[in-house]
Design a protein around this motif. Structure first.
Motif, PDB file in Angstrom:
ATOM      1  N   LEU A  36       9.026  11.028   3.415  1.00 25.08           N
ATOM      2  CA  LEU A  36       7.749  11.010   4.127  1.00 25.08           C
ATOM      3  C   LEU A  36       6.604  11.654   3.341  1.00 25.08           C
ATOM      4  O   LEU A  36       5.633  12.134   3.930  1.00 25.08           O
ATOM      5  N   GLY A  37       6.714  11.638   2.032  1.00 26.25           N
ATOM      6  CA  GLY A  37       5.596  12.064   1.195  1.00 26.25           C
ATOM      7  C   GLY A  37       4.723  10.871   0.844  1.00 26.25           C
ATOM      8  O   GLY A  37       4.907   9.760   1.343  1.00 26.25           O
ATOM      9  N   LYS A  38       3.770  11.093  -0.036  1.00 32.57           N
ATOM     10  CA  LYS A  38       2.907  10.002  -0.506  1.00 32.57           C
ATOM     11  C   LYS A  38       3.702   9.073  -1.413  1.00 32.57           C
ATOM     12  O   LYS A  38       4.490   9.521  -2.244  1.00 32.57           O
ATOM     13  N   ILE A  39       3.497   7.766  -1.264  1.00 36.41           N
ATOM     14  CA  ILE A  39       4.128   6.823  -2.166  1.00 36.41           C
ATOM     15  C   ILE A  39       3.621   7.049  -3.590  1.00 36.41           C
ATOM     16  O   ILE A  39       2.463   7.387  -3.807  1.00 36.41           O
ATOM     17  N   ASP A  40       4.510   6.881  -4.562  1.00 42.57           N
ATOM     18  CA  ASP A  40       4.226   7.268  -5.942  1.00 42.57           C
ATOM     19  C   ASP A  40       3.030   6.556  -6.547  1.00 42.57           C
ATOM     20  O   ASP A  40       2.279   7.149  -7.331  1.00 42.57           O
ATOM     21  N   TRP A  41       2.826   5.278  -6.202  1.00 42.27           N
ATOM     22  CA  TRP A  41       1.807   4.496  -6.894  1.00 42.27           C
ATOM     23  C   TRP A  41       0.400   4.714  -6.355  1.00 42.27           C
ATOM     24  O   TRP A  41      -0.572   4.217  -6.920  1.00 42.27           O
ATOM     25  N   LEU A  42       0.260   5.483  -5.278  1.00 43.46           N
ATOM     26  CA  LEU A  42      -1.063   5.695  -4.694  1.00 43.46           C
ATOM     27  C   LEU A  42      -1.735   6.910  -5.324  1.00 43.46           C
ATOM     28  O   LEU A  42      -1.255   8.034  -5.187  1.00 43.46           O
ATOM     29  N   PRO A  43      -2.876   6.741  -6.010  1.00 43.38           N
ATOM     30  CA  PRO A  43      -3.564   7.887  -6.606  1.00 43.38           C
ATOM     31  C   PRO A  43      -4.264   8.713  -5.530  1.00 43.38           C
ATOM     32  O   PRO A  43      -4.648   8.195  -4.489  1.00 43.38           O
TER      33      PRO A  43
END
Length: 266
Positions: A36-43
């Motif tokens: 439930l963290g930020k997806i890796d590809w989203l800056p």
């Protein structure tokens, strides 16, 4: 010749100002289902006041009837200059502001000041999906329920117009009346929307792992769409709607580990 673009009626601008968020809602576009963290590809990006003023000078503001400042990729209250941006809009135009938030951040002074600033010029849409911490945060992960309530109360006490956005799942579908009673009578909110989530797969059940490594299951509401407790924005565009209208939701399945990444066309 008459133009099809009648700017006299004003424009509605839907904008995202940030990709930062304090929450980890499982079905959000920005959330990694594993942790439930930020997806890796989203800056991680965020606008400041100067960038907003460059994009929307007063001459442009005056053509815009309403800003819909949504949290598709982040929560707008996470923007450091959000109060300054709202003040700039209000002082330099007649533009109305509609702002969506999970409401779980900032302090009393911020929400009081926003409430005073926003009178008759802004509606803040708060996500409220439970009557206690356990129920609310089953979906609105990492959001403190008491902080949310206090923030709404400070905002409405200062004259702010607070709208309740209530998404229904199986775990909260039997508490709609209690949620609404709290929203109107305790938090002094002015209006509401009640709708089932439209982001489930065909099975109506999805597996996740929380930030502590614990697995949990999110289940679709079982109430029929004609249930009088719903107040829908219409139409309810879930996978059934897309199939019935000749469209299809896209699922890219990773069959090697039975996990999936969903790309939704809405």
């Amino acid at each position: 010749m008459t133009s099809i673009y009648n700017l006299d009626k004003g424009l509605v601008a839907w904008i995202d100002l940030t990709t930062f968020c304090n929450a980890g809602c499982p079905q959000c576009h920005r959330t990694d289902p594993n942790g439930l963290g930020k997806i890796d590809w989203l800056p991680l990006l965020s606008w400041n006041l100067e960038k907003f003023k460059n994009a929307y000078p007063p001459s442009t503001l005056r053509m815009i009837k309403r800003f819909e400042i949504c949290g598709t990729w982040g929560d707008p209250i996470m923007v450091k200059d959000i109060l300054k941006i709202c003040r700039y809009i209000i002082e330099n135009s007649n533009t109305y502001i509609q702002l969506n938030t999970n409401g779980g951040m900032r302090n009393d002074d911020f929400w009081w000041e926003l409430g005073i600033l926003s009178r008759n010029r802004m509606q803040v849409i708060f996500d409220v999906e439970g009557i206690n911490q356990e129920m609310h945060s089953y979906y609105r992960r990492k959001v403190n329920f008491e902080t949310l309530k206090l923030n709404i109360q400070n905002f409405t006490a200062a004259g702010g117009n607070a709208f309740a956005h209530i998404i229904i799942f199986k775990h909260n579908q039997d508490y709609i009346e209690q949620i609404l009673d709290m929203c109107y009578n305790e938090l002094e909110m002015t209006d509401h929307l009640v709708q089932p989530s439209n982001r489930f797969n065909k099975e109506g059940k999805e597996d996740y792992v929380d930030d502590k490594g614990n697995p949990f299951v999110l289940e679709e509401a079982t109430l029929p769409l004609d249930d009088p407790r719903y107040k829908l924005p219409a139409p309810h565009r879930d996978h059934k709607w897309w199939e019935e209208t000749g469209n299809a939701m896209v699922y890219n399945k990773d069959t090697s580990n039975e996990k999936s990444h969903k790309t939704r066309n809405f």
